[in-house]
Write an enzyme that holds these catalytic residues in place. Structure first.
Site, mmCIF file in Angstrom:
data_model
loop_
_atom_site.group_PDB
_atom_site.id
_atom_site.type_symbol
_atom_site.label_atom_id
_atom_site.label_comp_id
_atom_site.label_asym_id
_atom_site.label_seq_id
_atom_site.Cartn_x
_atom_site.Cartn_y
_atom_site.Cartn_z
ATOM 1 N N ASP A 32 0.857 -1.196 0.000
ATOM 2 C CA ASP A 32 0.000 0.000 0.000
ATOM 3 C C ASP A 32 0.889 1.241 0.000
ATOM 4 O O ASP A 32 0.825 2.068 0.892
ATOM 5 C CB ASP A 32 -0.904 -0.065 1.249
ATOM 6 C CG ASP A 32 -1.952 1.030 1.269
ATOM 7 O OD1 ASP A 32 -2.167 1.673 0.223
ATOM 8 O OD2 ASP A 32 -2.553 1.237 2.343
HETATM 9 C C1 SPV Z 1 -7.337 1.739 3.356
HETATM 10 O O1 SPV Z 1 -8.249 0.947 3.556
HETATM 11 O O2 SPV Z 1 -6.568 1.655 2.422
HETATM 12 C C2 SPV Z 1 -7.166 2.873 4.257
HETATM 13 C C3 SPV Z 1 -7.565 2.718 5.629
HETATM 14 O O3 SPV Z 1 -6.635 3.853 3.856
HETATM 15 S S1 SPV Z 1 -6.184 2.220 6.487
HETATM 16 O O4 SPV Z 1 -5.666 1.025 5.925
HETATM 17 O O5 SPV Z 1 -6.667 2.104 7.833
HETATM 18 O O6 SPV Z 1 -5.184 3.306 6.399
HETATM 19 MG MG MG Z 2 -5.617 3.671 2.169
#
Ligand code: SPV
Ligand code: MG
Length: 540
Positions: free
Chosen positions: A55
């Site tokens: 991510d």
């Molecule tokens: C996501 O779901 O990608 C988010 C929420 O941004 S978190 O993972 O809590 O940052």
């Molecule tokens: Mg996110």
């Protein structure tokens, strides 16, 4: 104006607490919608994870866009995209907004960090926040770029994540609101809701507030409702559920090297077809493609009463006795329907009016008490549709799993029967059974070898028995004219008035047809006695 943007606005601005669930591809989006969610969260975490990357903007924004298009096409509820930081500066955000609108995405959330971003739960307090003015330029450019007034830009305040306090969070949220933001997502990595509740208390109703309770998951939802939040986002739970089930399934298969241990615990293939709306394509093919009128058909022989079941069959034949709240016949019809066989003829005899399930063809054998199964089959064949596709024959008191129809469908021989290797069971319980002698017995190693029937009979000597016939026969379209003739000839002979069905199998062989045998062990049940009914209740 898009209906989805208006739907999202209603969720965002309405008085009730609303919920979004994570979706990361077409099928998860569909599952979320079918469960009753009114909107979806296309989270960066899950979208990147389904591509197998981090991510951290490792998947490009156009790759995200491509997946979003499938998700939007598969559903009719609004999607809020987690647009990370907006993938760059103001210029990237305005292009993003235009491309999202073109794909019917209802809203985007951008967070006040720098590209490339890092997930908020990884070393949050090392993360650098964007300059407030620069971030506001992203919001303004995005708002100016939208052509649908209802498209929403949510701004995510990462002050708590980065280790700043309430006043920094409020200062930022207010600047973003003034820049045109339609709602604030206030994020926190604590295990209690203290930060987000403190924020909401001070922020009050200046604009709608969204939360992601991944870390403070133990908080009762009532707390969020009472605090007046607008939307709760369950941000990663479908992905995590899928990962757990995939891991279980993969390790079971790696360990067992066999599908039987998992087959009944996972979605059947037909459920995948349903989610893909395969039937819509079939209907379209009906409309657009040249017609082929042939369709496989089934005959179910259900004339006998089943006196061994006593009072249970006083007013109805055995085929209508209930198992798990539905008649045996309904279970059999389900199995055929699930295999795509809808043209089903049922031969009734005892108490015919009690056999009344919808969408079936009925043929009555009024002489059922003084004739055998073969005569019932002959009546059905006289009345049933013309040749042209495969014919399946089975008994009204034999239920079987999908597996049985799968294995009988496979061979393209003209005549195929399913035989259970475990014939000893019938001897142990003293039940009449149709035993068979075949060209070869079943062996685990050579189970794929082609085996053919040599003889069937109730009195077959034990040493010749290779199995018990399940009563299931498939005749191919090619074999059907010869089969019709054979059944008619047999029925015309008065000697056969009481004949059981297995005598027809022997006649098939006498006429020099090859009768293919596929072996099973279990996966079917002949319901003859009260104890069979109990067993049938656990038969799934
Ligand atoms: C996501 O779901 O990608 C988010 C929420 O941004 S978190 O993972 O809590 O940052
Ligand atoms: Mg996110």
């Amino acid at each position: 104006m898009s209906e989805k943007t208006r739907q999202f606005r209603r969720l965002l601005d309405g008085d009730d607490l609303e919920f979004l669930i994570d979706a990361h591809n077409g099928i998860s989006a569909k599952v979320g919608e079918e469960a009753g969610f009114k909107g979806l969260w296309a989270g960066g975490l899950c979208m990147s994870a389904q591509y197998g990357v981090r991510d951290s903007n490792e998947a490009s924004w156009t790759q995200v866009l491509e997946m979003l298009e499938f998700m939007a096409d598969a559903t009719s509820i609004p999607i809020l995209l987690d647009g990370d930081t907006g993938y760059g500066n103001f210029n990237n955000v305005r292009r993003l907004v235009r491309k999202l609108e073109q794909r019917d995405i209802a809203a985007v959330c951008i967070e006040d960090k720098l590209y490339p971003k890092t997930n908020s739960f990884i070393d949050g307090n090392k993360q650098q926040l964007a300059d407030i003015d620069e971030f506001c330029s992203r919001i303004k450019a995005g708002k100016d770029a939208q052509s649908d007034d209802d498209f929403a830009i949510i701004t995510r305040v990462e002050a708590f994540i980065a280790g700043w306090g309430l006043s920094e969070a409020l200062r930022r949220a207010e600047a973003y609101r003034e820049a045109g933001s339609d709602g604030i997502l206030i994020h926190s990595a604590l295990t209690t809701p203290s930060e987000i509740l403190a924020f909401k208390k001070e922020w009050s109703d200046r604009s709608p507030v969204l939360i992601v309770p991944t870390k403070y998951y133990a908080t009762p939802t009532e707390v969020f409702r009472e605090a007046g939040f607008s939307i709760v986002i369950w941000a990663n739970h479908l992905l995590r559920a899928a990962v757990t089930r995939m891991q279980d399934c993969a390790s079971a298969l790696a360990r067992d090297q066999h599908l039987m241990s998992i087959e009944d615990n996972i979605a059947p293939v037909r459920e995948i077809f349903r989610l893909q709306e395969a039937s819509e394509l079939q209907d379209a093919e009906e409309r657009y493609l040249p017609h082929n009128n042939h369709e496989a058909q089934a005959i179910i022989l259900a004339a006998s009463r089943g006196a061994a079941l006593g009072d249970l069959t006083a007013n109805r034949p055995k085929t209508m006795v209930e198992v798990r709240g539905r008649p045996l016949l309904a279970h059999i019809v389900d199995a055929y329907n699930n295999a795509g066989i809808r043209n089903i003829t049922v031969v009734r005899g005892y108490s015919p009016d009690a056999v009344n399930l919808p969408a079936l063809n009925y043929v009555d054998n009024a002489d059922y008490a003084s004739t055998g199964e073969l005569l019932s089959l002959a009546r059905a064949m006289e009345a049933s549709a013309a040749d042209g596709d495969d014919l399946y024959v089975s008994f009204g008191d034999v239920i079987f799993k999908r597996y049985i129809l799968d294995i009988i469908a496979e061979p393209d021989d003209d005549f195929v029967i399913v035989v259970d290797t475990n014939w000893q069971d019938s001897v142990n319980v003293g039940r009449a059974a149709d035993y068979v002698h075949c060209t070869e017995s079943h062996t685990r190693h050579d189970f794929y070898r082609e085996v053919y029937l040599e003889e069937a009979g109730e009195q077959l000597p034990e040493e010749q028995r290779h199995g018990e016939w399940t009563g299931l026969l498939k005749v191919s379209a090619n074999g059907l004219p010869a089969f019709r003739e054979l059944v008619a000839d047999l029925a015309a002979d008065p000697e056969n008035r009481h004949a059981k069905l297995y005598s027809m199998l022997n006649a098939v062989i006498r006429r020099q047809h090859r009768l293919r045998v596929v072996y099973t062990t279990g996966h079917w049940l002949d319901v003859d006695s009260l104890s069979d009914i109990l067993v049938a209740s656990d038969f799934t």
